[in-house]
Enzyme design. Sequence first.
Site, PDB file in Angstrom:
ATOM      1  N   HIS A  54     -24.872  73.832 -80.953  1.00  0.00           N
ATOM      2  CA  HIS A  54     -25.555  72.555 -80.839  1.00  0.00           C
ATOM      3  C   HIS A  54     -24.642  71.458 -80.332  1.00  0.00           C
ATOM      4  CE1 HIS A  54     -27.510  68.884 -82.831  1.00  0.00           C
ATOM      5  NE2 HIS A  54     -28.140  69.135 -81.722  1.00  0.00           N
TER       6      HIS A  54
ATOM      7  N   LYS B 242     -25.471  65.202 -73.645  1.00  0.00           N
ATOM      8  CA  LYS B 242     -25.790  64.979 -75.056  1.00  0.00           C
ATOM      9  C   LYS B 242     -25.913  66.312 -75.797  1.00  0.00           C
ATOM     10  CE  LYS B 242     -28.854  62.088 -77.863  1.00  0.00           C
ATOM     11  NZ  LYS B 242     -27.918  61.126 -78.421  1.00  0.00           N
TER      12      LYS B 242
ATOM     13  N   HIS C 110     -19.628  80.049 -91.351  1.00  0.00           N
ATOM     14  CA  HIS C 110     -20.217  78.761 -90.948  1.00  0.00           C
ATOM     15  C   HIS C 110     -20.345  77.810 -92.144  1.00  0.00           C
ATOM     16  CE1 HIS C 110     -23.002  76.500 -88.153  1.00  0.00           C
ATOM     17  NE2 HIS C 110     -23.390  76.001 -89.314  1.00  0.00           N
TER      18      HIS C 110
ATOM     19  N   GLY D  93     -33.317  73.233 -93.525  1.00  0.00           N
ATOM     20  CA  GLY D  93     -33.078  72.649 -92.204  1.00  0.00           C
ATOM     21  C   GLY D  93     -34.138  73.092 -91.209  1.00  0.00           C
TER      22      GLY D  93
ATOM     23  N   GLY E  54     -26.311  69.970 -91.601  1.00  0.00           N
ATOM     24  CA  GLY E  54     -27.173  68.994 -90.947  1.00  0.00           C
ATOM     25  C   GLY E  54     -28.101  68.249 -91.887  1.00  0.00           C
TER      26      GLY E  54
ATOM     27  N   ARG F   6     -22.351  58.735 -85.890  1.00  0.00           N
ATOM     28  CA  ARG F   6     -22.546  57.302 -86.084  1.00  0.00           C
ATOM     29  C   ARG F   6     -21.490  56.467 -85.385  1.00  0.00           C
ATOM     30  NH1 ARG F   6     -26.847  57.680 -86.795  1.00  0.00           N
ATOM     31  NH2 ARG F   6     -27.856  58.660 -88.563  1.00  0.00           N
TER      32      ARG F   6
HETATM   33 FE   LIG Z   1     -24.456  74.183 -89.583  1.00  0.00          FE
END
Ligand SMILES: [Fe+2]
Length: 589
Positions: free
Chosen positions: A13, A38, A113, A167, A290, A408
Amino acid sequence: MAVNILGLSAFFHESACCLLRDGVLVAAAEEERFSRVKHDPRLPVAAFRFCLEAGGIGITDVDCVAYYEDPVRKHSRQLWAGAPAGAQLDPERPERAIRELLGWEGPIRFYDHHASHAASAFFWSGFPEAAVLTVDGVGEWATTTYGTGRGAHIERLAEVEFPHSLGLLYSTITSWLGFAVNDGEYKVMGLAPYGEPRLVDAMRKLVTSGPGGDFRLDLDCFDFIRGERMFSPRLSALLGAGPRPRGGEMTQLHMDVARSLQVVLEEILLEKTAWLHAQTGLPDLCMAGGVALNVVANGRILREGPFKRLFVQPAAGDSGGCLGAAALAHAELTGERPLVTGDGGAMRHAFLGPRWSPAEVARLVAATGLPALDFRGRTEELLEAVVDRLARGEVVGWFHGALEMGPRALGARSLLADPRLPGMRDRLNLLVKKREAFRPFAPSVLAAHAGAHFDLDHPSPFMLETCAVTSPLDLPAVTHVDGSARPQTVDPAVAPRYAALLEAFRRRTGCPLLVNTSFNVAGEPIAGSPVDALFTFGTSGVDALVLEDFLLDRGGLPDGWAERLAAWRLRAVPADRRSAISEELYTFV
Ligand SMILES: [Fe+2]
């Protein structure tokens, strides 16, 4: 000899790279800030180069590369799920890419992960021991893990495995609501307060809490395991309508769905964090993954749950996995816990990306040929000039210091405005950010004044929780429809110039807050370099731009300046070469 570890997240991602030297985080950045793509998932070659440059080292000085997940275990899950048409499943791809694209011949350590997420939260929290919760879409198999961190060790107590995933539940509803998965989740959270929770029973059918840390999705309503879509027709039947087409009309039903989802997510997270507290008996909680970017849920966990303190890794998404992987490698190689700041304390800031020297910025500004006010050596006068503009209702692009790691903007690459102005939210939304009108903006507030304006009794330097606005001031630009806000507390010891600007604004207006939104237009990554900032200035409605010690006013610029900037950027050297930007950019003008 220093121990240099490079952490990497890639190929899903949002790729990123960091450098940990003797356990101290020297540099970290997302690839998208360099490539200008992006959520760029590619191997973070530019961020890797930046980390070496920031550390003043060459590749031969690196002891180990730490990768944020286990490609072989991930592959086993992908095979189980059935590869989508055209997917390239290759568990050797990460190592091959690291060898070929980075030229790295030394050891690579692969970490789980969720172990990477857990480490990115616990080791950066400063807590000597804490409970650790990770929640995301999916890693290899785990989607949620529960554990404890003590010293240099993190132990996993329990986990929930794919396809049962909070998620993916959130992303599925995000998709049903017509927003992009892995991007539109913030929009759903922002939409929720406009709705009524009249579909919570339907949501509780979608996800059922189980014993301990467990929960189950009703897989009949989902199609993300093998399908081309996230959801099945059963979901639409359950919610009583078909999915909203992208860009389609937003109705009350859509808002009610968002609200009901948010309520049920918060219910489950509150229940599971209470269970984790009972299991561990520890007073503090660390979170990443996330779902830990759901700032509304975080606020409730802290206010209503049993934990006394909460640390959420500011780069809680997959980009922050590189931090955890590097920390795990450090702990394995040295037997010691990494130090975040060098003083053993918690992570106090996220200013870990590239910075530009005053001389570099001066050369760049001169190269543009645009009229700019030069405040070098006159910081106070610069701040007063910025306050002049903010106080008359202008939107100011603020570029100062090292780029933030994580999603952010925290006062290094920010758009700033007066939060008291009634029309400011719409102006920012329509002219500058070019995004949906319902999305709220966040405020920065001087830490010493935060308690006078928010129901907040502790620092919140990373905008990772919402709280009630209790200010005597009317703050329409940063107050959400439910009376909440997502403040960033600014400490002068951590961000001196940004704090001084807030103080100057307070002296002038009595308001120690500013709207702080990221310095980008919709669809673009946050500005990384001064070139990006200039380009964003040219393509948006920002009134004034501060580039370190220089100030440019839109009104003072010559005709055709924005087009000239755009053409100029096309001729600039690739943005992934910071040193090249310093040396070569100026040659064409
Ligand atoms: Fe993750």
